[in-house]
Design a protein around this motif. Structure first.
Motif, short mmCIF file in Angstrom:
data_model
loop_
_atom_site.label_atom_id
_atom_site.label_comp_id
_atom_site.label_asym_id
_atom_site.label_seq_id
_atom_site.Cartn_x
_atom_site.Cartn_y
_atom_site.Cartn_z
N GLY A 138 0.80 -1.22 0.00
CA GLY A 138 0.00 0.00 0.00
C GLY A 138 0.82 1.26 0.00
O GLY A 138 0.29 2.35 0.22
N HIS A 139 2.13 1.15 -0.25
CA HIS A 139 3.01 2.31 -0.28
C HIS A 139 3.03 2.94 -1.67
O HIS A 139 3.08 2.23 -2.68
CB HIS A 139 4.43 1.93 0.13
CG HIS A 139 4.53 1.40 1.52
ND1 HIS A 139 5.49 0.49 1.92
CD2 HIS A 139 3.76 1.62 2.62
CE1 HIS A 139 5.33 0.19 3.20
NE2 HIS A 139 4.28 0.86 3.64
N ALA A 140 3.00 4.27 -1.71
CA ALA A 140 3.06 4.98 -2.98
C ALA A 140 4.48 4.93 -3.53
O ALA A 140 5.45 5.21 -2.82
CB ALA A 140 2.61 6.43 -2.79
N ARG A 141 4.60 4.57 -4.79
CA ARG A 141 5.91 4.51 -5.45
C ARG A 141 5.86 5.30 -6.74
O ARG A 141 4.79 5.46 -7.35
CB ARG A 141 6.30 3.04 -5.71
CG ARG A 141 6.40 2.21 -4.43
CD ARG A 141 6.84 0.80 -4.71
NE ARG A 141 8.18 0.75 -5.31
CZ ARG A 141 8.77 -0.38 -5.72
NH1 ARG A 141 8.13 -1.53 -5.64
NH2 ARG A 141 9.97 -0.34 -6.25
N MET A 142 7.04 5.78 -7.15
CA MET A 142 7.10 6.60 -8.34
C MET A 142 8.38 6.29 -9.11
O MET A 142 9.45 6.11 -8.52
CB MET A 142 7.07 8.09 -7.98
CG MET A 142 6.94 9.03 -9.18
SD MET A 142 8.52 9.54 -9.90
CE MET A 142 9.08 10.72 -8.65
N LEU A 143 8.24 6.20 -10.44
CA LEU A 143 9.38 6.01 -11.32
C LEU A 143 9.45 7.22 -12.25
O LEU A 143 8.53 7.47 -13.03
CB LEU A 143 9.23 4.72 -12.13
CG LEU A 143 10.36 4.41 -13.12
CD1 LEU A 143 11.68 4.21 -12.39
CD2 LEU A 143 10.00 3.16 -13.94
N ASP A 144 10.53 7.98 -12.15
CA ASP A 144 10.73 9.17 -12.99
C ASP A 144 11.41 8.74 -14.28
O ASP A 144 12.55 8.27 -14.26
CB ASP A 144 11.58 10.19 -12.24
CG ASP A 144 11.65 11.54 -12.95
OD1 ASP A 144 11.50 11.56 -14.20
OD2 ASP A 144 11.85 12.56 -12.29
N THR A 145 10.71 8.88 -15.39
CA THR A 145 11.25 8.46 -16.68
C THR A 145 11.42 9.64 -17.64
O THR A 145 11.46 9.46 -18.85
CB THR A 145 10.33 7.40 -17.31
OG1 THR A 145 8.99 7.91 -17.35
CG2 THR A 145 10.35 6.11 -16.51
N ALA A 146 11.52 10.84 -17.09
CA ALA A 146 11.65 12.02 -17.93
C ALA A 146 12.89 11.94 -18.82
O ALA A 146 12.89 12.44 -19.96
CB ALA A 146 11.71 13.28 -17.07
N ALA A 147 13.95 11.30 -18.33
CA ALA A 147 15.19 11.21 -19.12
C ALA A 147 14.96 10.44 -20.42
O ALA A 147 15.62 10.72 -21.43
CB ALA A 147 16.28 10.54 -18.29
N LEU A 148 14.05 9.48 -20.40
CA LEU A 148 13.78 8.71 -21.62
C LEU A 148 13.20 9.58 -22.72
O LEU A 148 13.41 9.31 -23.91
CB LEU A 148 12.81 7.56 -21.31
CG LEU A 148 13.32 6.43 -20.42
CD1 LEU A 148 12.22 5.40 -20.19
CD2 LEU A 148 14.54 5.75 -21.05
N GLN A 149 12.49 10.62 -22.33
CA GLN A 149 11.87 11.48 -23.32
C GLN A 149 12.86 12.44 -23.98
O GLN A 149 12.52 13.14 -24.93
CB GLN A 149 10.71 12.25 -22.68
CG GLN A 149 9.64 11.30 -22.14
CD GLN A 149 8.41 12.02 -21.63
OE1 GLN A 149 8.48 13.18 -21.23
NE2 GLN A 149 7.28 11.34 -21.67
N GLN A 150 14.07 12.47 -23.46
CA GLN A 150 15.13 13.26 -24.08
C GLN A 150 15.87 12.46 -25.15
O GLN A 150 16.65 13.04 -25.92
CB GLN A 150 16.14 13.73 -23.01
CG GLN A 150 15.51 14.47 -21.84
CD GLN A 150 14.70 15.66 -22.27
OE1 GLN A 150 15.15 16.45 -23.10
NE2 GLN A 150 13.50 15.81 -21.71
N LEU A 151 15.61 11.15 -25.20
CA LEU A 151 16.25 10.29 -26.19
C LEU A 151 15.51 10.39 -27.52
O LEU A 151 14.33 10.75 -27.57
CB LEU A 151 16.26 8.84 -25.71
CG LEU A 151 16.99 8.54 -24.40
CD1 LEU A 151 16.79 7.07 -24.02
CD2 LEU A 151 18.47 8.86 -24.52
N PRO A 152 16.18 10.06 -28.63
CA PRO A 152 15.46 9.99 -29.91
C PRO A 152 14.32 8.99 -29.82
O PRO A 152 14.47 7.96 -29.15
CB PRO A 152 16.54 9.52 -30.90
CG PRO A 152 17.84 9.88 -30.25
CD PRO A 152 17.62 9.76 -28.77
N PRO A 153 13.19 9.26 -30.44
CA PRO A 153 12.07 8.31 -30.39
C PRO A 153 12.50 6.93 -30.84
O PRO A 153 13.24 6.77 -31.81
CB PRO A 153 11.05 8.93 -31.36
CG PRO A 153 11.39 10.38 -31.41
CD PRO A 153 12.88 10.46 -31.24
N LEU A 154 12.04 5.94 -30.11
CA LEU A 154 12.42 4.56 -30.41
C LEU A 154 11.74 4.08 -31.69
O LEU A 154 10.53 4.25 -31.85
CB LEU A 154 12.02 3.66 -29.24
CG LEU A 154 12.44 2.18 -29.34
CD1 LEU A 154 13.96 2.06 -29.32
CD2 LEU A 154 11.82 1.38 -28.19
#
Length: 221
Positions: A125-141
């Motif tokens: 029941g713990h809130a967790r977060m994954l920050d993936t903003a760095a992936l959006q700086q990469l060229p689109p896959l």
């Protein structure tokens, strides 16, 4: 030797049968999760797989059609050179972190790049977060497949989590029995125990039991 080979093939067949629906709902008492996206540009919320909580929530700048296309692709898993297919329920908060950890960098980008942040509630029941903003700086896959293709190492890791949950249910395990106060830690140890059992070629439940109990009580060596 032949008996051992046949037994392994039988166990493998059973495992593949379980994986054919790839992480089905783990209990009929637990509602299917929602994958909820907040559009950062339009400040609107869209739900995918709309049922009830628990859910994942994510913040995205992608439009609805882009999201729907990518999320659908990632749910359609294939392996064994496309001969096997199933639904990868990465949106289940009980499985999300395990799925992400199991994937390599390219497949992580495929799954995660639509959102800058992923939020979910874990088994405790713990809130967790994954920050993936760095992936959006990469060229689109540039992904050339119409599904999320998986290699054998991905299948092995994901199947260990499936087996861990099945083992927990079948043996009515609770963290307190092993001096733990976390469902997440108990399932993690169970998954690692099954990975170790596979490497040791312990295929039957009787063979696995001592190793599983040691991992639960002491953790990985």
């Amino acid at each position: 030797m032949r008996h051992s080979t046949v037994q392994r093939q039988q166990e493998s067949s059973k495992l593949q049968a379980k994986l054919s629906s790839f992480n089905p709902p783990l209990s009929s008492q637990i509602p299917w999760p929602v994958l909820r996206f907040f559009n950062l540009n339009k400040k609107i919320c869209k739900n995918f797989i709309v049922k009830k909580w628990p859910s994942n929530s994510s913040f995205s700048g992608w439009d609805y059609d882009q999201l729907a296309e990518r999320l659908t692709l990632c749910m359609q898993a294939s392996w064994d050179k496309g001969l096997q297919q199933g639904v990868l329920r990465y949106h289940d908060p009980r499985l999300f972190a395990a799925v992400v950890d199991a994937l390599d960098e390219q497949r992580q980008q495929l799954l995660l790049e639509p959102a800058s942040k992923w939020h979910w509630l874990d088994r405790d029941g713990h809130a967790r977060m994954l920050d993936t903003a760095a992936l959006q700086q990469l060229p689109p896959l540039q992904w050339r497949h119409d599904s999320l293709t998986l290699e054998q190492e991905h299948i092995d890791t994901l199947s260990s989590w499936h087996l861990a949950e099945t083992w927990r249910q079948n043996h009515l395990l609770v963290p307190e029995s092993y001096g733990l106060d976390s469902e997440e830690e108990m399932i993690r140890r169970l998954a690692l125990a099954h990975q170790a059992a596979d490497k040791a070629k312990l295929w039957s439940e009787d063979e696995r039991m001592p190793l599983v109990e040691r991992y639960l009580g002491q953790g990985p060596a």
